[in-house]
Write an enzyme that holds these catalytic residues in place. Structure first.
Site, mmCIF file in Angstrom:
data_model
loop_
_atom_site.group_PDB
_atom_site.id
_atom_site.type_symbol
_atom_site.label_atom_id
_atom_site.label_comp_id
_atom_site.label_asym_id
_atom_site.label_seq_id
_atom_site.Cartn_x
_atom_site.Cartn_y
_atom_site.Cartn_z
ATOM 1 N N ASP A 173 0.859 -1.197 0.000
ATOM 2 C CA ASP A 173 0.000 0.000 0.000
ATOM 3 C C ASP A 173 0.894 1.246 0.000
ATOM 4 O OD1 ASP A 173 -2.979 0.820 1.903
ATOM 5 O OD2 ASP A 173 -1.701 2.127 0.722
ATOM 6 N N ASP A 222 -3.587 2.232 -5.447
ATOM 7 C CA ASP A 222 -2.339 2.236 -4.675
ATOM 8 C C ASP A 222 -2.108 1.007 -3.809
ATOM 9 O OD1 ASP A 222 -3.872 2.707 -2.302
ATOM 10 O OD2 ASP A 222 -2.219 3.890 -1.506
ATOM 11 N N GLU A 223 -2.960 -0.009 -3.940
ATOM 12 C CA GLU A 223 -2.694 -1.184 -3.106
ATOM 13 C C GLU A 223 -3.027 -2.479 -3.838
ATOM 14 O OE1 GLU A 223 -5.328 -1.885 0.331
ATOM 15 O OE2 GLU A 223 -6.450 -0.150 -0.334
#
Ligand code: DCP
Ligand code: MG
Length: 356
Positions: free
Chosen positions: A15, A110-111
């Site tokens: 993340d 983003d993860e």
């Protein structure tokens, strides 16, 4: 298969740290070390998408109204999001993931989860893979990420949050029970604000409290997901890392009993649909950034109007707010309407407990 034969999996959750805000600081060195807020302007009805760690010290967080954020920190620098840039970086980090495994399940820009039990480089230690991932992400993008390493998704995800920013946390099978016992209930997978409150009202504050509750009781209180809680609190989570999240949109539509042109009546129908969408979205832990309104006129001509917002939503009031704006962009009312629908796309989701 015998329990003992089951291979212990190696799952990594990665993340990015303060993602949008870190990108803005990277691209404009003047912003480094300063409270930066990405989202709606302070004098608008917009919200904070995210903020830099410097801004978090003032109590600012994602989803907070920008006006509140401004009150907490008037010297903060407000920036509009640049999704095209974030999407490009998201692609770059995914490329890095795929150097190690194709079992990559992105949860948002983003993860992602990675299953590195077998990896393309033959690295035996998942911790080593995670270390390399963080290093490569930094080399390629100039941005930091955090990673969690464990033997299932639930623990890997919680672990990635433990030492943010730029942290690497490993939860081995040996350490799992103690880790889970101390975990606040709000950190459990699938436990949002509403469930957290309900858990608290039942006296369940931590993993240790949750573990004491019999399975039937959890199912009674929380439905099907109760079984999931019963399992994860015992460190059991067999959900696989699934490379693609296929669901692209969620929608509902209703053909009306008879054609209408009363705007209030239309809003009433849309509100009911928004509420039913909300229920579904909450249950599945899904949010979306694009709201689409569908209108079919009495003459069967069908149109759609959409809006994409910076902040993903899942609640009925917000969905309705945008649906009403979109309704204004149609001829509904001037022309009689026979069908109304609302859809949500650009979905973001943690791998939902409902998928197990
Ligand atoms: N985001 C958003 N609205 C939210 C939450 C997040 O638009 N309510 C966007 C902005 C974030 C990005 O998604 O930068 C990633 O979300 P995270 O929850 O991972 O938050 P950050 O990466 O910003 O911070 P952290 O370091 O806590 O992961
Ligand atoms: Mg993040």
């Amino acid at each position: 298969m015998n329990e003992d034969d089951k291979k212990i999996r190696k799952i990594i959750h990665v993340d990015m740290d303060a993602f949008y805000a870190s990108v803005e600081q990277r691209d404009n060195p003047e912003l480094k070390g300063k409270p930066v807020i990405v989202g709606g302007p302070p004098n608008s009805r917009g919200v904070v998408a995210t903020c830099s760690y410097e801004a978090r010290k003032y109590g600012i967080h994602s989803a907070m109204p920008s006006s509140t954020a401004y009150r907490l920190c008037p010297q903060a620098i407000f920036i509009r999001p640049r999704f095209d840039v974030y999407e490009k970086i998201s692609g770059q980090i995914r490329e890095i993931f795929h150097e190690y495994t194709d079992l990559v399940e992105p949860l948002s820009l983003d993860e992602a989860f990675l299953d590195v039990t077998e990896n393309k480089k033959g690295i035996p230690l998942a911790t080593e893979v995670a270390r390399e991932l963080l290093k490569k992400i930094y080399q390629k993008t100039g941005l930091t990420a955090s990673a969690g390493v464990s033997f299932n998704k639930f623990l890997a995800k919680v672990a990635s949050d433990v030492n943010k920013p730029h942290g690497l946390t490993v939860i081995t099978p040996k350490k799992a029970a103690q880790f889970i016992d101390l975990l606040p209930i709000g950190k459990f997978y699938g436990v949002g604000k509403v469930t957290e409150k309900k858990m608290h009202s039942l006296g369940i504050k931590t993993g240790a409290d949750l573990r004491k509750v019999p399975e039937e009781e959890l199912i009674e209180h929380f439905g099907k997901v109760g079984r999931f809680y019963y399992q994860i609190v015992r460190g059991i989570d067999d959900r696989e890392v699934t490379p693609h999240y296929t669901r692209k949109s969620i929608s509902q539509e209703i053909t009306l009993d008879k054609d209408i042109n009363d705007r209030r009546q239309m809003e009433h129908i849309l509100e009911n649909m928004a509420r039913s969408l909300e229920e579904y979205l909450e249950e599945k832990h899904i949010k979306g950034r694009t709201i689409t309104l569908k209108v079919k006129y009495y003459n069967f001509k069908s149109i759609t109007r959409s809006i994409t917002i910076p902040e993903p939503v899942n609640n009925a009031a917000m969905i309705m707010k945008y649906a009403a704006v979109l309704l204004d962009k149609t001829d509904a009312g001037k022309i009689k309407v026979r069908l109304l629908g609302i859809g949500l796309s650009n979905l973001q989701t943690p791998a939902s407990p409902a998928n197990i």
